[in-house]
Scaffold this motif. Structure first.
Motif, PDB file in Angstrom:
ATOM      1  N   GLN A  59       0.852  -1.194   0.000  1.00  0.00           N
ATOM      2  CA  GLN A  59       0.000   0.000   0.000  1.00  0.00           C
ATOM      3  C   GLN A  59       0.886   1.242   0.000  1.00  0.00           C
ATOM      4  O   GLN A  59       2.011   1.210   0.488  1.00  0.00           O
ATOM      5  CB  GLN A  59      -0.901   0.003   1.236  1.00  0.00           C
ATOM      6  CG  GLN A  59      -0.140  -0.259   2.533  1.00  0.00           C
ATOM      7  CD  GLN A  59      -1.041  -0.417   3.736  1.00  0.00           C
ATOM      8  OE1 GLN A  59      -2.236  -0.174   3.651  1.00  0.00           O
ATOM      9  NE2 GLN A  59      -0.467  -0.798   4.869  1.00  0.00           N
ATOM     10  N   GLU A 117      -2.183   7.924  -2.568  1.00  0.00           N
ATOM     11  CA  GLU A 117      -2.377   8.110  -1.134  1.00  0.00           C
ATOM     12  C   GLU A 117      -2.465   9.608  -0.875  1.00  0.00           C
ATOM     13  O   GLU A 117      -1.746  10.388  -1.505  1.00  0.00           O
ATOM     14  CB  GLU A 117      -1.147   7.548  -0.405  1.00  0.00           C
ATOM     15  CG  GLU A 117      -1.306   7.466   1.076  1.00  0.00           C
ATOM     16  CD  GLU A 117      -2.061   6.210   1.480  1.00  0.00           C
ATOM     17  OE1 GLU A 117      -2.245   5.315   0.634  1.00  0.00           O
ATOM     18  OE2 GLU A 117      -2.483   6.140   2.651  1.00  0.00           O
ATOM     19  N   ARG A 124       0.746  -7.247  -4.410  1.00  0.00           N
ATOM     20  CA  ARG A 124       0.075  -8.270  -3.584  1.00  0.00           C
ATOM     21  C   ARG A 124       0.001  -9.570  -4.371  1.00  0.00           C
ATOM     22  O   ARG A 124      -0.312  -9.536  -5.559  1.00  0.00           O
ATOM     23  CB  ARG A 124      -1.349  -7.823  -3.232  1.00  0.00           C
ATOM     24  CG  ARG A 124      -1.360  -6.579  -2.361  1.00  0.00           C
ATOM     25  CD  ARG A 124      -2.758  -6.086  -2.090  1.00  0.00           C
ATOM     26  NE  ARG A 124      -2.681  -4.768  -1.462  1.00  0.00           N
ATOM     27  CZ  ARG A 124      -3.709  -4.034  -1.100  1.00  0.00           C
ATOM     28  NH1 ARG A 124      -4.929  -4.501  -1.295  1.00  0.00           N
ATOM     29  NH2 ARG A 124      -3.540  -2.853  -0.551  1.00  0.00           N
TER      30      ARG A 124
HETATM   31  N1  DAH Z   1      -4.007   1.406   2.400  1.00  0.00           N
HETATM   32  C1  DAH Z   1      -5.374   0.977   2.226  1.00  0.00           C
HETATM   33  C2  DAH Z   1      -5.411  -0.214   1.276  1.00  0.00           C
HETATM   34  O1  DAH Z   1      -4.495  -0.392   0.534  1.00  0.00           O
HETATM   35  C3  DAH Z   1      -6.233   2.078   1.681  1.00  0.00           C
HETATM   36  C4  DAH Z   1      -6.403   3.186   2.648  1.00  0.00           C
HETATM   37  C5  DAH Z   1      -7.452   3.159   3.556  1.00  0.00           C
HETATM   38  C6  DAH Z   1      -5.515   4.256   2.705  1.00  0.00           C
HETATM   39  C7  DAH Z   1      -7.644   4.191   4.456  1.00  0.00           C
HETATM   40  C8  DAH Z   1      -5.674   5.275   3.624  1.00  0.00           C
HETATM   41  C9  DAH Z   1      -6.757   5.217   4.496  1.00  0.00           C
HETATM   42  O2  DAH Z   1      -4.855   6.307   3.708  1.00  0.00           O
HETATM   43  O3  DAH Z   1      -6.921   6.252   5.398  1.00  0.00           O
HETATM   44  O4  DAH Z   1      -6.364  -0.937   1.292  1.00  0.00           O
END
Ligand code: DAH
Length: 329
Positions: free
Chosen positions: A168, A210, A194
Protein backbone atom coordinates in the motif's frame (compact mmCIF):
# COMPACT_ATOMS: atom_id res chain seq x y z
CA UNK A 1 7.74 -38.82 -88.75
CA UNK A 2 8.27 -39.55 -85.05
CA UNK A 3 11.89 -38.76 -85.69
CA UNK A 4 11.00 -35.38 -87.18
CA UNK A 5 8.86 -34.76 -84.14
CA UNK A 6 11.71 -35.38 -81.74
CA UNK A 7 13.96 -33.10 -83.83
CA UNK A 8 11.33 -30.41 -83.58
CA UNK A 9 11.24 -30.85 -79.81
CA UNK A 10 15.03 -30.54 -79.49
CA UNK A 11 15.03 -27.43 -81.64
CA UNK A 12 12.19 -25.85 -79.66
CA UNK A 13 13.74 -26.65 -76.27
CA UNK A 14 17.07 -25.20 -77.37
CA UNK A 15 15.34 -22.06 -78.58
CA UNK A 16 13.50 -21.72 -75.29
CA UNK A 17 16.69 -22.25 -73.28
CA UNK A 18 18.29 -19.36 -75.15
CA UNK A 19 15.52 -16.91 -74.29
CA UNK A 20 16.74 -14.15 -71.94
CA UNK A 21 14.12 -11.43 -72.21
CA UNK A 22 10.44 -10.85 -72.84
CA UNK A 23 10.91 -9.95 -76.52
CA UNK A 24 12.71 -13.20 -77.25
CA UNK A 25 10.10 -15.12 -75.35
CA UNK A 26 7.35 -13.55 -77.43
CA UNK A 27 9.23 -14.50 -80.59
CA UNK A 28 9.50 -18.07 -79.32
CA UNK A 29 5.76 -18.11 -78.70
CA UNK A 30 5.00 -16.92 -82.22
CA UNK A 31 7.52 -19.28 -83.83
CA UNK A 32 6.46 -22.42 -82.02
CA UNK A 33 3.08 -22.00 -80.36
CA UNK A 34 1.47 -19.35 -82.56
CA UNK A 35 -1.34 -20.05 -85.04
CA UNK A 36 1.22 -20.03 -87.87
CA UNK A 37 3.94 -21.62 -85.78
CA UNK A 38 5.92 -24.80 -86.20
CA UNK A 39 3.73 -26.84 -83.89
CA UNK A 40 0.67 -25.99 -85.94
CA UNK A 41 2.58 -26.97 -89.07
CA UNK A 42 3.53 -30.28 -87.50
CA UNK A 43 -0.16 -31.02 -86.92
CA UNK A 44 -0.49 -31.23 -90.70
CA UNK A 45 1.84 -34.26 -90.68
CA UNK A 46 -1.06 -36.28 -89.35
CA UNK A 47 -2.74 -36.10 -92.74
CA UNK A 48 0.21 -37.82 -94.42
CA UNK A 49 0.85 -40.35 -91.69
CA UNK A 50 0.00 -44.00 -92.27
CA UNK A 51 -2.88 -45.49 -90.33
CA UNK A 52 -0.36 -47.35 -88.18
CA UNK A 53 1.66 -44.27 -87.32
CA UNK A 54 -1.26 -41.95 -86.68
CA UNK A 55 -2.10 -42.72 -83.03
CA UNK A 56 1.51 -42.49 -81.85
CA UNK A 57 2.11 -39.31 -83.84
CA UNK A 58 -1.10 -37.71 -82.54
CA UNK A 59 -0.14 -38.54 -78.99
CA UNK A 60 3.41 -37.29 -79.52
CA UNK A 61 2.15 -33.98 -80.91
CA UNK A 62 -0.09 -33.50 -77.89
CA UNK A 63 2.70 -34.22 -75.44
CA UNK A 64 5.03 -31.85 -77.28
CA UNK A 65 2.42 -29.14 -77.27
CA UNK A 66 1.94 -29.46 -73.49
CA UNK A 67 5.68 -29.47 -72.81
CA UNK A 68 6.33 -26.38 -74.90
CA UNK A 69 3.36 -24.63 -73.34
CA UNK A 70 4.65 -25.47 -69.83
CA UNK A 71 8.17 -24.42 -70.74
CA UNK A 72 6.85 -21.12 -72.07
CA UNK A 73 4.85 -20.44 -68.86
CA UNK A 74 7.80 -21.31 -66.65
CA UNK A 75 10.09 -19.01 -68.57
CA UNK A 76 7.54 -16.25 -68.39
CA UNK A 77 7.40 -16.65 -64.62
CA UNK A 78 11.19 -16.55 -64.32
CA UNK A 79 11.51 -13.45 -66.43
CA UNK A 80 8.63 -11.79 -64.60
CA UNK A 81 10.08 -12.30 -61.15
CA UNK A 82 13.52 -11.25 -62.24
CA UNK A 83 12.27 -8.05 -63.73
CA UNK A 84 12.27 -5.63 -60.76
CA UNK A 85 15.81 -6.67 -59.94
CA UNK A 86 16.98 -5.91 -63.41
CA UNK A 87 15.19 -2.57 -63.37
CA UNK A 88 16.44 -1.64 -59.88
CA UNK A 89 14.17 -0.95 -56.87
CA UNK A 90 10.96 0.83 -57.79
CA UNK A 91 10.76 3.97 -55.72
CA UNK A 92 8.07 6.53 -56.36
CA UNK A 93 9.55 9.66 -54.84
CA UNK A 94 6.27 11.53 -55.29
CA UNK A 95 4.39 9.16 -52.97
CA UNK A 96 3.60 10.57 -49.51
CA UNK A 97 5.87 9.03 -46.85
CA UNK A 98 4.82 6.72 -44.03
CA UNK A 99 3.81 8.90 -41.08
CA UNK A 100 6.06 8.13 -38.10
CA UNK A 101 4.12 6.50 -35.25
CA UNK A 102 4.13 9.01 -32.43
CA UNK A 103 4.45 7.75 -28.89
CA UNK A 104 2.28 8.97 -26.05
CA UNK A 105 2.09 8.67 -22.30
CA UNK A 106 0.53 5.46 -20.99
CA UNK A 107 -3.13 5.79 -20.02
CA UNK A 108 -2.24 5.19 -16.35
CA UNK A 109 0.40 7.91 -16.49
CA UNK A 110 -2.18 10.24 -17.99
CA UNK A 111 -4.60 9.52 -15.15
CA UNK A 112 -1.82 9.92 -12.56
CA UNK A 113 -0.82 13.28 -14.02
CA UNK A 114 -4.44 14.36 -13.89
CA UNK A 115 -4.76 13.25 -10.26
CA UNK A 116 -1.62 15.17 -9.34
CA UNK A 117 -3.07 18.25 -10.98
CA UNK A 118 -6.45 17.93 -9.24
CA UNK A 119 -4.82 17.62 -5.81
CA UNK A 120 -2.20 20.28 -6.56
CA UNK A 121 -5.06 22.76 -7.06
CA UNK A 122 -6.08 21.97 -3.46
CA UNK A 123 -2.55 22.58 -2.20
CA UNK A 124 -1.21 19.00 -2.07
CA UNK A 125 2.47 18.38 -2.82
CA UNK A 126 3.70 15.13 -4.37
CA UNK A 127 5.78 12.84 -2.14
CA UNK A 128 7.59 9.67 -3.11
CA UNK A 129 8.55 6.52 -1.29
CA UNK A 130 10.35 3.26 -2.11
CA UNK A 131 8.58 0.18 -3.46
CA UNK A 132 10.83 -2.08 -1.39
CA UNK A 133 9.86 -1.40 2.21
CA UNK A 134 10.51 -2.65 5.70
CA UNK A 135 7.88 -3.86 8.16
CA UNK A 136 7.99 -0.64 10.11
CA UNK A 137 6.74 1.49 7.23
CA UNK A 138 4.37 -1.05 5.69
CA UNK A 139 2.85 -2.28 8.99
CA UNK A 140 4.23 -1.32 12.40
CA UNK A 141 4.01 2.46 12.23
CA UNK A 142 0.63 2.13 10.52
CA UNK A 143 -0.64 0.44 13.67
CA UNK A 144 -0.97 -2.96 12.00
CA UNK A 145 -0.08 -5.47 14.75
CA UNK A 146 2.04 -8.61 14.14
CA UNK A 147 -0.98 -10.95 14.35
CA UNK A 148 -2.99 -8.96 11.79
CA UNK A 149 -3.94 -11.12 8.76
CA UNK A 150 -2.53 -8.50 6.37
CA UNK A 151 0.94 -9.49 7.61
CA UNK A 152 0.57 -13.15 6.63
CA UNK A 153 3.63 -14.09 4.55
CA UNK A 154 1.28 -15.68 2.01
CA UNK A 155 -0.35 -12.32 1.38
CA UNK A 156 2.89 -10.44 0.85
CA UNK A 157 5.99 -10.51 -1.33
CA UNK A 158 8.59 -10.79 1.43
CA UNK A 159 12.23 -10.39 0.34
CA UNK A 160 13.65 -11.32 3.73
CA UNK A 161 12.40 -11.32 7.34
CA UNK A 162 12.08 -7.55 7.46
CA UNK A 163 11.65 -6.44 3.83
CA UNK A 164 8.79 -6.76 1.37
CA UNK A 165 7.35 -5.10 -1.71
CA UNK A 166 4.97 -2.51 -0.30
CA UNK A 167 1.32 -3.55 -0.33
CA UNK A 168 0.00 0.00 0.00
CA UNK A 169 1.14 3.58 -0.55
CA UNK A 170 0.19 4.34 3.08
CA UNK A 171 3.91 3.68 3.75
CA UNK A 172 4.61 7.15 2.35
CA UNK A 173 2.45 8.76 5.05
CA UNK A 174 4.93 7.46 7.60
CA UNK A 175 8.00 8.45 5.60
CA UNK A 176 6.73 11.98 5.10
CA UNK A 177 5.76 12.48 8.75
CA UNK A 178 9.08 11.05 9.94
CA UNK A 179 10.99 13.58 7.89
CA UNK A 180 8.73 16.65 7.93
CA UNK A 181 7.24 18.59 10.84
CA UNK A 182 3.50 19.31 10.59
CA UNK A 183 1.51 20.67 8.87
CA UNK A 184 1.75 18.36 5.83
CA UNK A 185 -0.44 18.07 2.78
CA UNK A 186 0.76 15.44 0.30
CA UNK A 187 -0.34 12.90 -2.24
CA UNK A 188 1.83 9.97 -3.24
CA UNK A 189 1.31 7.81 -6.31
CA UNK A 190 2.95 4.56 -7.23
CA UNK A 191 3.03 0.81 -7.52
CA UNK A 192 1.96 -1.63 -4.85
CA UNK A 193 2.26 -5.42 -4.82
CA UNK A 194 0.08 -8.27 -3.58
CA UNK A 195 0.18 -11.97 -4.44
CA UNK A 196 -3.14 -12.08 -6.28
CA UNK A 197 -4.15 -14.43 -9.08
CA UNK A 198 -4.44 -12.39 -12.25
CA UNK A 199 -7.90 -11.94 -13.71
CA UNK A 200 -10.00 -9.12 -15.15
CA UNK A 201 -10.03 -7.22 -11.84
CA UNK A 202 -6.89 -8.47 -10.02
CA UNK A 203 -3.22 -7.96 -10.64
CA UNK A 204 -0.26 -8.69 -8.37
CA UNK A 205 0.99 -5.18 -9.14
CA UNK A 206 -1.22 -2.12 -9.38
CA UNK A 207 -1.15 1.58 -8.55
CA UNK A 208 -2.51 3.62 -5.68
CA UNK A 209 -2.73 7.27 -4.80
CA UNK A 210 -2.38 8.11 -1.13
CA UNK A 211 -3.41 11.41 0.41
CA UNK A 212 -2.44 12.84 3.80
CA UNK A 213 -3.40 16.14 5.35
CA UNK A 214 -2.22 17.00 8.85
CA UNK A 215 -2.88 20.34 10.52
CA UNK A 216 -4.62 21.77 13.56
CA UNK A 217 -8.33 20.99 13.75
CA UNK A 218 -8.69 18.98 10.56
CA UNK A 219 -12.11 17.32 10.52
CA UNK A 220 -14.08 14.81 8.48
CA UNK A 221 -15.75 17.75 6.79
CA UNK A 222 -12.36 18.61 5.29
CA UNK A 223 -11.93 15.01 4.20
CA UNK A 224 -15.31 14.80 2.54
CA UNK A 225 -14.98 18.22 0.91
CA UNK A 226 -11.62 17.23 -0.55
CA UNK A 227 -13.05 13.96 -1.87
CA UNK A 228 -16.05 15.72 -3.41
CA UNK A 229 -13.72 18.12 -5.21
CA UNK A 230 -11.72 15.17 -6.46
CA UNK A 231 -14.86 13.30 -7.62
CA UNK A 232 -16.17 16.30 -9.53
CA UNK A 233 -12.82 16.95 -11.19
CA UNK A 234 -12.34 13.33 -12.26
CA UNK A 235 -15.88 12.16 -12.96
CA UNK A 236 -17.87 15.31 -13.63
CA UNK A 237 -20.21 17.58 -11.65
CA UNK A 238 -22.84 14.82 -11.35
CA UNK A 239 -20.54 12.56 -9.31
CA UNK A 240 -21.41 12.04 -5.64
CA UNK A 241 -19.33 10.83 -2.69
CA UNK A 242 -20.44 8.34 -0.03
CA UNK A 243 -18.41 7.32 3.03
CA UNK A 244 -19.34 3.90 4.41
CA UNK A 245 -18.19 3.12 7.96
CA UNK A 246 -15.31 0.66 7.90
CA UNK A 247 -12.10 -0.23 9.67
CA UNK A 248 -8.44 0.46 8.96
CA UNK A 249 -5.80 0.19 11.71
CA UNK A 250 -4.28 3.56 10.81
CA UNK A 251 -7.46 5.65 10.81
CA UNK A 252 -10.20 6.26 13.37
CA UNK A 253 -12.94 6.63 12.32
CA UNK A 254 -12.45 4.83 8.99
CA UNK A 255 -14.60 4.65 5.88
CA UNK A 256 -14.84 3.03 2.50
CA UNK A 257 -15.03 5.61 -0.26
CA UNK A 258 -17.75 5.11 -2.88
CA UNK A 259 -18.33 7.44 -5.79
CA UNK A 260 -21.59 7.60 -7.68
CA UNK A 261 -20.67 7.98 -11.29
CA UNK A 262 -21.98 7.27 -14.73
CA UNK A 263 -21.45 3.64 -15.71
CA UNK A 264 -22.53 3.18 -19.33
CA UNK A 265 -26.13 4.47 -19.42
CA UNK A 266 -26.84 4.72 -15.70
CA UNK A 267 -25.33 5.96 -12.41
CA UNK A 268 -23.89 3.53 -9.90
CA UNK A 269 -21.97 3.56 -6.60
CA UNK A 270 -18.44 2.33 -7.20
CA UNK A 271 -16.02 1.58 -4.35
CA UNK A 272 -12.66 3.11 -5.16
CA UNK A 273 -10.73 3.23 -1.90
CA UNK A 274 -10.54 3.81 1.82
CA UNK A 275 -10.13 6.85 4.04
CA UNK A 276 -10.44 8.19 7.56
CA UNK A 277 -9.01 10.39 10.30
CA UNK A 278 -5.40 9.58 11.14
CA UNK A 279 -5.28 7.38 14.25
CA UNK A 280 -3.45 9.02 17.21
CA UNK A 281 -1.36 5.84 17.48
CA UNK A 282 0.15 6.65 14.07
CA UNK A 283 1.02 10.20 15.18
CA UNK A 284 2.78 8.74 18.20
CA UNK A 285 4.82 6.44 15.93
CA UNK A 286 6.19 9.41 13.98
CA UNK A 287 6.60 11.77 16.92
CA UNK A 288 3.66 14.11 16.20
CA UNK A 289 1.72 15.26 19.28
CA UNK A 290 -1.81 13.84 18.88
CA UNK A 291 -3.15 16.50 21.24
CA UNK A 292 -2.09 19.23 18.83
CA UNK A 293 -2.38 17.64 15.42
CA UNK A 294 -5.23 16.09 13.54
CA UNK A 295 -5.39 14.77 10.02
CA UNK A 296 -7.14 12.79 7.37
CA UNK A 297 -5.82 10.18 4.94
CA UNK A 298 -7.14 8.32 1.95
CA UNK A 299 -5.92 5.68 -0.47
CA UNK A 300 -7.44 4.91 -3.89
CA UNK A 301 -6.78 2.37 -6.63
CA UNK A 302 -5.66 4.22 -9.75
CA UNK A 303 -6.58 1.40 -12.13
CA UNK A 304 -10.11 1.49 -10.71
CA UNK A 305 -10.35 5.19 -11.46
CA UNK A 306 -8.98 4.71 -14.98
CA UNK A 307 -11.19 1.69 -15.71
CA UNK A 308 -14.35 3.54 -14.68
CA UNK A 309 -13.30 6.69 -16.41
CA UNK A 310 -12.65 5.03 -19.78
CA UNK A 311 -14.90 1.97 -19.59
CA UNK A 312 -11.96 -0.46 -19.54
CA UNK A 313 -13.19 -3.88 -18.45
CA UNK A 314 -9.94 -5.83 -17.96
CA UNK A 315 -7.10 -4.64 -15.71
CA UNK A 316 -4.57 -6.82 -17.55
CA UNK A 317 -4.80 -4.65 -20.67
CA UNK A 318 -2.91 -1.88 -18.84
CA UNK A 319 0.24 -3.99 -18.64
CA UNK A 320 0.31 -5.87 -21.95
CA UNK A 321 1.82 -3.04 -24.00
CA UNK A 322 -0.53 -3.76 -26.88
CA UNK A 323 -0.39 -0.66 -29.07
CA UNK A 324 -3.95 -1.28 -30.31
CA UNK A 325 -5.16 -0.79 -26.73
CA UNK A 326 -2.78 2.00 -25.71
CA UNK A 327 -3.33 4.19 -28.75
CA UNK A 328 -7.01 4.62 -27.88
CA UNK A 329 -6.16 6.95 -25.01
N1 DAH B 1 -4.01 1.41 2.40
C1 DAH B 1 -5.37 0.98 2.23
C2 DAH B 1 -5.41 -0.21 1.28
O1 DAH B 1 -4.50 -0.39 0.53
C3 DAH B 1 -6.23 2.08 1.68
C4 DAH B 1 -6.40 3.19 2.65
C5 DAH B 1 -7.45 3.16 3.56
C6 DAH B 1 -5.52 4.26 2.71
C7 DAH B 1 -7.64 4.19 4.46
C8 DAH B 1 -5.67 5.27 3.62
C9 DAH B 1 -6.76 5.22 4.50
O2 DAH B 1 -4.85 6.31 3.71
O3 DAH B 1 -6.92 6.25 5.40
O4 DAH B 1 -6.36 -0.94 1.29
Amino acid sequence: MLEKLSQLEQEAQAALAGVVDADQLERFRIDYLGSKGKLKAAMAWLKDASGQEKPALGQGLNILKNRLQDGYERKKGELGSAKPKAAGPMIDITEPGLPPRLGRTHVLTQVMNELIEVFARMGFDVAEGPELENERHNFVALNIPPEHPARDPLDNFYIDDDHLLRTQTSTVQIRVMESTPPPVRIVSLGRVYRPDTHDATHSSMFHQIEGLYVDRQVTMVDLKTTLIQFAHAMFGPEAEVRLRPSYFPFTEPSAELDIKMQVKDHYDWIEIGGCGMVDPAVFEQVGYDPEQWTGFAFGLGIERVAMRRFGISDIRWFYENDVRFLKQF
